[in-house]
Structure formats: structure tokens, C-alpha cells
Design an enzyme around this catalytic site. Structure first.
Site, PDB file in Angstrom:
ATOM      1  N   CYS A 139      11.499  -4.196  -1.174  1.00 13.21           N
ATOM      2  CA  CYS A 139      10.063  -3.906  -1.072  1.00 13.21           C
ATOM      3  C   CYS A 139       9.258  -4.679  -2.125  1.00 13.21           C
ATOM      4  O   CYS A 139       9.420  -4.466  -3.325  1.00 13.21           O
ATOM      5  CB  CYS A 139       9.881  -2.387  -1.248  1.00 13.21           C
ATOM      6  SG  CYS A 139       8.214  -1.852  -1.601  1.00 13.21           S
ATOM      7  N   CYS A 161       6.984  -2.503  -4.334  1.00 16.09           N
ATOM      8  CA  CYS A 161       7.807  -1.742  -5.288  1.00 16.09           C
ATOM      9  C   CYS A 161       8.077  -2.577  -6.542  1.00 16.09           C
ATOM     10  O   CYS A 161       8.103  -2.049  -7.652  1.00 16.09           O
ATOM     11  CB  CYS A 161       9.136  -1.346  -4.644  1.00 16.09           C
ATOM     12  SG  CYS A 161       8.956  -0.267  -3.211  1.00 16.09           S
TER      13      CYS A 161
END
Length: 98
Positions: free
Chosen positions: A23, A26
Site C-alpha cells: 500500500c 501506508c
């Protein structure tokens, strides 16, 4: 899961960061949370939970997207946000619940 429950069932604020290694957002959030942890070390515990390795936990808390942050105190969910927030915003939310 029982160790997770013992972590969130404390009087200290606990911020859980549900993330995934693949991600992009993230990866943007990770250093921001490190700064928050450094600044508020006495107020909060911050834990990262990999949704790919902890699918049952992610499902229990209905994590549909990453990153998702959930703030707990005494086992109760106080706040929840998906996506990236800036450090000042996260600090303000934590201070609001401290």
C-alpha cells in the site's frame, strides 16, 4: 486475538494502524506515525497490524481499505479514519481523547 484484546483493553490510548506492505499511502503514513509516537510517547501506544497477515482481525474491525487507523481506550473504539492524515491532525485527535 486474545493478546490484541489485552493490548486495547488498557486505560492508555492505543492507536492501531491497519496497513499492507503493498500500500503506497501506508508507506506515506508510516513516518508520520513515527513522529507522532516520538512526540506523544507518554500518552499513546501505536501498533501496526498487517491486514494480509491478520485477516481475521481486519475483518472483525471491518477494515475495508488501508491505511485505516483506529484509536482505542479501555477496549472501546474512540475514533476511526481511513487514509493518510498529517501529523498535526493525528496529534490533535489524540490530544482530544487523552
Amino acid at each position: 486475538m486474545s493478546s490484541f484484546n489485552s493490548i486495547i483493553n488498557t486505560s492508555q490510548l492505543v492507536l492501531i494502524d491497519f496497513y499492507a506492505n503493498w500500500c503506497g499511502p501506508c508507506k506515506v503514513l508510516a513516518p508520520i506515525l513515527k513522529e507522532v509516537k516520538h512526540e506523544l510517547a507518554d500518552k499513546i501506544k501505536i501498533l501496526k497490524i498487517d491486514v494480509d497477515k491478520n485477516q481475521t482481525l481486519a475483518a472483525k474491525y471491518q477494515v475495508r481499505g488501508v491505511p485505516t487507523m483506529i484509536l482505542f481506550k479501555d477496549g472501546k473504539q474512540l475514533w476511526r479514519q481511513s487514509g493518510v492524515l498529517q501529523k498535526d491532525d493525528i496529534v490533535a485527535i489524540i490530544n482530544q481523547h487523552a
